[in-house]
Design a protein around this motif. Structure first.
Motif, PDB file in Angstrom:
ATOM      1  N   GLU A   1       0.829  -1.206   0.000  1.00 24.34           N
ATOM      2  CA  GLU A   1       0.000   0.000   0.000  1.00 24.34           C
ATOM      3  C   GLU A   1       0.864   1.257   0.000  1.00 24.34           C
ATOM      4  O   GLU A   1       0.569   2.234  -0.696  1.00 24.34           O
ATOM      5  CB  GLU A   1      -0.928  -0.001   1.230  1.00 24.34           C
ATOM      6  CG  GLU A   1      -2.034  -1.035   1.182  1.00 24.34           C
ATOM      7  CD  GLU A   1      -2.982  -0.802   0.019  1.00 24.34           C
ATOM      8  OE1 GLU A   1      -3.282   0.373  -0.268  1.00 24.34           O
ATOM      9  OE2 GLU A   1      -3.402  -1.790  -0.619  1.00 24.34           O
ATOM     10  N   LYS A   2       1.935   1.245   0.769  1.00 30.31           N
ATOM     11  CA  LYS A   2       2.865   2.374   0.819  1.00 30.31           C
ATOM     12  C   LYS A   2       3.516   2.587  -0.545  1.00 30.31           C
ATOM     13  O   LYS A   2       3.679   3.734  -1.005  1.00 30.31           O
ATOM     14  CB  LYS A   2       3.933   2.110   1.888  1.00 30.31           C
ATOM     15  CG  LYS A   2       4.897   3.273   2.085  1.00 30.31           C
ATOM     16  CD  LYS A   2       5.919   2.945   3.172  1.00 30.31           C
ATOM     17  CE  LYS A   2       6.908   4.085   3.343  1.00 30.31           C
ATOM     18  NZ  LYS A   2       7.931   3.771   4.388  1.00 30.31           N
ATOM     19  N   GLU A   3       3.891   1.484  -1.204  1.00 27.91           N
ATOM     20  CA  GLU A   3       4.487   1.568  -2.537  1.00 27.91           C
ATOM     21  C   GLU A   3       3.518   2.190  -3.535  1.00 27.91           C
ATOM     22  O   GLU A   3       3.907   3.025  -4.365  1.00 27.91           O
ATOM     23  CB  GLU A   3       4.898   0.177  -3.031  1.00 27.91           C
ATOM     24  CG  GLU A   3       6.288  -0.258  -2.639  1.00 27.91           C
ATOM     25  CD  GLU A   3       6.742  -1.475  -3.414  1.00 27.91           C
ATOM     26  OE1 GLU A   3       5.888  -2.307  -3.789  1.00 27.91           O
ATOM     27  OE2 GLU A   3       7.958  -1.611  -3.651  1.00 27.91           O
ATOM     28  N   LYS A   4       2.243   1.786  -3.470  1.00 28.11           N
ATOM     29  CA  LYS A   4       1.235   2.320  -4.380  1.00 28.11           C
ATOM     30  C   LYS A   4       1.063   3.821  -4.196  1.00 28.11           C
ATOM     31  O   LYS A   4       0.960   4.572  -5.169  1.00 28.11           O
ATOM     32  CB  LYS A   4      -0.109   1.607  -4.146  1.00 28.11           C
ATOM     33  CG  LYS A   4      -0.174   0.193  -4.685  1.00 28.11           C
ATOM     34  CD  LYS A   4      -1.533  -0.425  -4.415  1.00 28.11           C
ATOM     35  CE  LYS A   4      -1.592  -1.863  -4.908  1.00 28.11           C
ATOM     36  NZ  LYS A   4      -2.919  -2.490  -4.596  1.00 28.11           N
ATOM     37  N   LYS A   5       1.023   4.261  -2.938  1.00 29.21           N
ATOM     38  CA  LYS A   5       0.878   5.690  -2.652  1.00 29.21           C
ATOM     39  C   LYS A   5       2.073   6.479  -3.189  1.00 29.21           C
ATOM     40  O   LYS A   5       1.922   7.562  -3.752  1.00 29.21           O
ATOM     41  CB  LYS A   5       0.739   5.909  -1.148  1.00 29.21           C
ATOM     42  CG  LYS A   5      -0.598   5.444  -0.578  1.00 29.21           C
ATOM     43  CD  LYS A   5      -0.662   5.645   0.935  1.00 29.21           C
ATOM     44  CE  LYS A   5      -2.002   5.151   1.486  1.00 29.21           C
ATOM     45  NZ  LYS A   5      -2.076   5.300   2.967  1.00 29.21           N
ATOM     46  N   GLN A   6       3.281   5.924  -3.014  1.00 27.14           N
ATOM     47  CA  GLN A   6       4.485   6.588  -3.511  1.00 27.14           C
ATOM     48  C   GLN A   6       4.481   6.686  -5.032  1.00 27.14           C
ATOM     49  O   GLN A   6       4.894   7.702  -5.606  1.00 27.14           O
ATOM     50  CB  GLN A   6       5.733   5.839  -3.035  1.00 27.14           C
ATOM     51  CG  GLN A   6       6.011   5.985  -1.547  1.00 27.14           C
ATOM     52  CD  GLN A   6       7.188   5.149  -1.081  1.00 27.14           C
ATOM     53  OE1 GLN A   6       7.600   4.199  -1.749  1.00 27.14           O
ATOM     54  NE2 GLN A   6       7.734   5.494   0.080  1.00 27.14           N
ATOM     55  N   GLN A   7       4.000   5.630  -5.698  1.00 29.32           N
ATOM     56  CA  GLN A   7       3.917   5.633  -7.155  1.00 29.32           C
ATOM     57  C   GLN A   7       2.917   6.671  -7.652  1.00 29.32           C
ATOM     58  O   GLN A   7       3.155   7.340  -8.664  1.00 29.32           O
ATOM     59  CB  GLN A   7       3.539   4.239  -7.663  1.00 29.32           C
ATOM     60  CG  GLN A   7       4.656   3.225  -7.517  1.00 29.32           C
ATOM     61  CD  GLN A   7       4.210   1.803  -7.810  1.00 29.32           C
ATOM     62  OE1 GLN A   7       3.042   1.555  -8.146  1.00 29.32           O
ATOM     63  NE2 GLN A   7       5.122   0.853  -7.698  1.00 29.32           N
ATOM     64  N   LEU A   8       1.797   6.810  -6.933  1.00 32.78           N
ATOM     65  CA  LEU A   8       0.799   7.813  -7.298  1.00 32.78           C
ATOM     66  C   LEU A   8       1.349   9.228  -7.148  1.00 32.78           C
ATOM     67  O   LEU A   8       1.114  10.089  -8.009  1.00 32.78           O
ATOM     68  CB  LEU A   8      -0.456   7.657  -6.431  1.00 32.78           C
ATOM     69  CG  LEU A   8      -1.370   6.460  -6.746  1.00 32.78           C
ATOM     70  CD1 LEU A   8      -2.464   6.339  -5.685  1.00 32.78           C
ATOM     71  CD2 LEU A   8      -1.995   6.623  -8.130  1.00 32.78           C
ATOM     72  N   ILE A   9       2.102   9.443  -6.090  1.00 36.50           N
ATOM     73  CA  ILE A   9       2.718  10.759  -5.863  1.00 36.50           C
ATOM     74  C   ILE A   9       3.722  11.067  -6.965  1.00 36.50           C
ATOM     75  O   ILE A   9       3.775  12.194  -7.492  1.00 36.50           O
ATOM     76  CB  ILE A   9       3.410  10.800  -4.473  1.00 36.50           C
ATOM     77  CG1 ILE A   9       2.368  10.729  -3.363  1.00 36.50           C
ATOM     78  CG2 ILE A   9       4.262  12.062  -4.340  1.00 36.50           C
ATOM     79  CD1 ILE A   9       2.955  10.521  -1.971  1.00 36.50           C
TER      80      ILE A   9
ATOM     81  N   LYS B   1       3.681   9.911 -10.033  1.00 37.36           N
ATOM     82  CA  LYS B   1       2.947  10.174 -11.277  1.00 37.36           C
ATOM     83  C   LYS B   1       2.396  11.579 -11.302  1.00 37.36           C
ATOM     84  O   LYS B   1       2.418  12.279 -12.320  1.00 37.36           O
ATOM     85  CB  LYS B   1       1.813   9.156 -11.432  1.00 37.36           C
ATOM     86  CG  LYS B   1       2.277   7.777 -11.877  1.00 37.36           C
ATOM     87  CD  LYS B   1       1.089   6.822 -12.050  1.00 37.36           C
ATOM     88  CE  LYS B   1       1.569   5.444 -12.488  1.00 37.36           C
ATOM     89  NZ  LYS B   1       0.427   4.489 -12.648  1.00 37.36           N
ATOM     90  N   LYS B   2       1.861  12.023 -10.152  1.00 36.34           N
ATOM     91  CA  LYS B   2       1.312  13.371 -10.065  1.00 36.34           C
ATOM     92  C   LYS B   2       2.392  14.419 -10.285  1.00 36.34           C
ATOM     93  O   LYS B   2       2.177  15.437 -10.946  1.00 36.34           O
ATOM     94  CB  LYS B   2       0.635  13.572  -8.696  1.00 36.34           C
ATOM     95  CG  LYS B   2      -0.678  12.822  -8.546  1.00 36.34           C
ATOM     96  CD  LYS B   2      -1.277  13.053  -7.162  1.00 36.34           C
ATOM     97  CE  LYS B   2      -2.604  12.304  -7.026  1.00 36.34           C
ATOM     98  NZ  LYS B   2      -3.194  12.481  -5.662  1.00 36.34           N
ATOM     99  N   LYS B   3       3.572  14.189  -9.704  1.00 29.35           N
ATOM    100  CA  LYS B   3       4.682  15.107  -9.877  1.00 29.35           C
ATOM    101  C   LYS B   3       5.140  15.137 -11.333  1.00 29.35           C
ATOM    102  O   LYS B   3       5.525  16.198 -11.853  1.00 29.35           O
ATOM    103  CB  LYS B   3       5.848  14.711  -8.986  1.00 29.35           C
ATOM    104  CG  LYS B   3       5.614  15.018  -7.497  1.00 29.35           C
ATOM    105  CD  LYS B   3       6.844  14.634  -6.678  1.00 29.35           C
ATOM    106  CE  LYS B   3       6.623  14.982  -5.208  1.00 29.35           C
ATOM    107  NZ  LYS B   3       7.816  14.601  -4.374  1.00 29.35           N
ATOM    108  N   ALA B   4       5.112  13.978 -11.971  1.00 30.35           N
ATOM    109  CA  ALA B   4       5.540  13.876 -13.373  1.00 30.35           C
ATOM    110  C   ALA B   4       4.579  14.608 -14.300  1.00 30.35           C
ATOM    111  O   ALA B   4       4.985  15.170 -15.330  1.00 30.35           O
ATOM    112  CB  ALA B   4       5.654  12.419 -13.780  1.00 30.35           C
ATOM    113  N   ASN B   5       3.289  14.606 -13.928  1.00 27.32           N
ATOM    114  CA  ASN B   5       2.284  15.271 -14.759  1.00 27.32           C
ATOM    115  C   ASN B   5       2.281  16.784 -14.485  1.00 27.32           C
ATOM    116  O   ASN B   5       1.795  17.565 -15.253  1.00 27.32           O
ATOM    117  CB  ASN B   5       0.893  14.706 -14.483  1.00 27.32           C
ATOM    118  CG  ASN B   5       0.809  13.254 -14.940  1.00 27.32           C
ATOM    119  OD1 ASN B   5       1.495  12.865 -15.883  1.00 27.32           O
ATOM    120  ND2 ASN B   5      -0.048  12.448 -14.294  1.00 27.32           N
TER     121      ASN B   5
END
Length: 297
Positions: free
Chosen positions: A283-291, A293-297
């Motif tokens: 779950e922590k990994e998923k949250k980090q990946q979402l963050i 992606k948001k930074k990349a966009n």
């Protein structure tokens, strides 16, 4: 009543598979395999087949299955599939692992393999081609062996992590925080005996031909080398197995030392809650990946 229903379901499933199998084209490898098998029976004794044949099957299967993971470390493209990317394999660790493997294979496992002939004689296990079960029966038996071994492995492996005995036995296997395929059987000799017992229980329960011994060896090695590979490769056919744990599941056990004790399936850890830290980590990994992606966009 429940037992009868279960037997009826299994019989129905067996008949269904047998019916489907009757429509499948002949396997072009069946005749060469039959010829090789009969040649083996005509030229070697049962003791030689059970002992040296089993040793050859184990050694050849083990190191051949280790080849892909070994080669991956030299392919830059494959590094994106490595689970612990900050911990690459080293020649020093791999050489140390190889030397320990040779000792375990020939001084611990070989004496056990020497008992294979006496096992087959005591239980009157056939060797003949005509007695060999169909492929789907062997497949089902290997799955049954895996279920039994997985249960044994979960409880005994968890026991080996007890603080009073961990440092004496199981700590050897955990010398590698980031595992690699060849490390699958890198263990203290006592651990090889303790956890290895689970391998033989299924054989005692299901074995009706010597072919199961070799088929189960290959299946078990395929699984344990995969989960120790350190790589979570897509399109891995083992991921089609229901409740299969996989490399990421067991890699976390080496990284975290606690939880994910089962060898093949996930249900025991789920039942007893010993996968809770792994679930939280994902779950922590998923949250980090979402963050990210948001930074990349």
């Amino acid at each position: 009543m429940a037992m009868n229903d279960s037997v009826n379901i299994l019989n129905s499933a067996y008949l269904a598979v047998e019916y489907i199998d009757s429509f499948l084209p002949d396997n072009p490898l069946q005749q060469p395999f039959k010829n090789a098998w009969n040649y083996m029976l005509d030229n070697y004794t049962k003791f030689q087949i059970a002992t040296w044949g089993s040793l050859i099957v184990h050694e050849v299967s083990y190191f051949l299955l280790c080849v892909p993971g070994f080669v991956f470390q030299f392919i830059p493209y494959m590094q994106k599939y490595k689970i612990q990317q900050d911990k690459p394999e080293t020649w020093e660790k791999q050489w140390k692992c190889f030397k320990t493997l040779l000792f375990n294979h020939f001084f611990i496992q070989l004496p056990l393999i020497c008992g294979t002939y006496y096992f087959t004689e005591y239980f009157n296990i056939p060797y003949e081609w005509e007695e060999m079960p169909r492929w789907y029966v062997v497949f089902a038996q290997c799955f049954g062996c895996a279920v039994i071994e997985d249960a044994w492995h979960y409880f005994l492996h968890r026991l080996l992590h007890h603080k009073r005995i961990y440092k004496y036995i199981h700590k050897v296997h955990h010398e590698f925080v980031s595992p690699f395929g060849m490390q699958a059987e890198y263990a203290h000799p006592l651990e090889t005996l303790i956890l290895g017992t689970g391998f033989f229980i299924g054989i005692v329960v299901f074995c009706n031909h010597v072919i199961l011994l070799w088929a189960w060896v290959i299946c078990r090695l395929m699984e344990t080398i995969d989960v120790h590979s350190g790589y979570d490769v897509p399109l891995n056919p083992l991921h089609l197995v229901p409740f299969y744990a996989g490399a990421r599941f067991h890699d976390f056990h080496h990284m975290n030392f606690i939880g994910n004790y089962a060898s093949t399936f996930t249900w025991w850890d789920r039942i007893f809650g010993t996968d809770s830290q792994f679930i939280a980590y994902k779950e922590k990994e998923k949250k980090q990946q979402l963050i990210m992606k948001k930074k990349a966009n």
